[in-house]
Design an enzyme around this catalytic site. Structure first.
Site, short mmCIF file in Angstrom:
data_model
loop_
_atom_site.label_atom_id
_atom_site.label_comp_id
_atom_site.label_asym_id
_atom_site.label_seq_id
_atom_site.Cartn_x
_atom_site.Cartn_y
_atom_site.Cartn_z
N LYS A 72 -4.76 -26.74 -4.29
CA LYS A 72 -3.72 -26.24 -5.20
C LYS A 72 -4.34 -25.88 -6.55
CE LYS A 72 -0.19 -28.82 -2.72
NZ LYS A 72 0.76 -29.93 -2.64
N ASP A 88 7.95 -28.10 -6.48
CA ASP A 88 7.92 -28.53 -5.08
C ASP A 88 9.31 -28.41 -4.43
OD1 ASP A 88 5.57 -29.32 -3.81
OD2 ASP A 88 5.44 -31.21 -4.92
N GLN A 101 1.82 -35.42 -5.70
CA GLN A 101 1.43 -35.31 -4.30
C GLN A 101 1.95 -36.51 -3.50
OE1 GLN A 101 0.07 -32.57 -3.07
NE2 GLN A 101 -0.05 -33.35 -0.99
#
Ligand code: GUN
Length: 291
Positions: A52, A119, A96
């Site tokens: 990412k 997200d 994460q």
């Protein structure tokens, strides 16, 4: 059989973003900034977060990686999320997953400002997505929709079977595929570990999205001729012949299933790169909305 080449489609999206970021810079506007939080040192999470951050570099975004030891108290993590929420330079925040057992994931997700939740895991964004309102859509299902769009895969009126009901993939995927949109307009069946006639349902599917995290679970006898198969699985399986000691396996037995398909995603190089491209897109949108 044709390959749904996620690497190629993701590159096209990143190339476009790169040009748009360059334009923002020319206009003296703010450059998108993604902040990623990684707790502990789970090997797969390390790899995903590194990918990412690398993608941010590629498209010209700013990125910040915040790392914590696995035993960080929940309150400290929540404080960091708050700090990033309050930082006007940060457009997108991702924590994460999975998190260590002592931290309740929902507490952390709920703490992220929905306007920075690139997200798309915050209940506000999930709720908006459900209502078909503009929102941040979770990166993996968003990436799969972009992949279907890129290769102009017909979805209208098709029967899609989603195998797996996770909050990150299966459930949002079922909502997007059934939405009145293109791609979309599917009739969707969502299957899980208690589904009794999984094989029969898969055999009725025009589109299968395999997102259950069991290597090579979907076999040729479960797939009808001409089906579109999207493989979300990416499990590390021991392989002593490799330097890393593992190889990546999807949820689909590619060799036997591929010859039956009209379209199929490879693993790696299918859904993975699209997840990252979708995250970049979400971060760009977040930045633009603030500008
Ligand atoms: N873990 C697995 N997939 C994801 C994702 O898309 N976002 C985050 N934050 N964690 C994940």
């Amino acid at each position: 059989m044709e390959i749904l080449d996620g690497k190629k489609a993701a590159q096209a999206i990143k190339d476009e973003l790169k040009m748009e970021v360059a334009q923002l810079a020319v206009e003296g506007k703010k450059i998108p900034h993604l902040a990623a939080i990684l707790v502990g040192n789970n090997g797969a999470s390390e790899t995903y977060v590194a990918a990412k951050v690398k993608a941010c570099d590629e498209v010209g975004f700013k990125s910040t990686l915040v790392r914590f030891e696995a035993d960080i108290p929940s309150v400290k993590l929540l404080e960091k999320v708050q700090e990033l929420n309050n930082d006007p330079d940060v457009d997108g925040i991702l924590v994460q997953l999975p998190l260590p057992k002592h931290i309740r994931e929902s507490d952390v997700i709920d703490a992220i400002d929905p306007d920075k939740d690139v997200d798309g895991f915050h209940p506000v964004n999930i709720g908006k997505m459900l209502q078909g309102l503009p929102s941040f859509v979770p990166a993996t299902p968003h990436g799969i929709m972009l992949l279907l769009e890129h290769f102009k895969v017909e979805t209208k009126g098709k029967h899609a079977v989603v195998v797996g009901r996770s909050n990150i993939v299966g459930r949002p995927m079922s909502i997007l595929l059934s939405s009145n949109s293109n791609p979309g307009n599917c009739t969707v069946t969502i299957c899980h570990s208690h589904t009794k006639n999984l094989k029969e349902l898969c055999l009725q599917a025009d589109i299968i999205v395999a997102a259950l995290g069991k290597p090579e679970f979907v076999t040729a006898d479960m797939v009808k001729d001409g089906a579109v198969v999207v493989d979300v699985g990416i499990t590390r399986v021991e392989d002593s012949s490799r330097k890393t000691g593992f190889k990546l396996k999807g949820d689909v037995h590619f060799e036997s299933v591929a010859p039956k398909c009209s379209w199929i995603t490879p693993v790696p190089g299918g859904v993975g790169p699209m997840t990252i491209a979708a995250l970049m897109k979400n971060t760009f949108v977040s930045c633009k909305l603030k500008n």
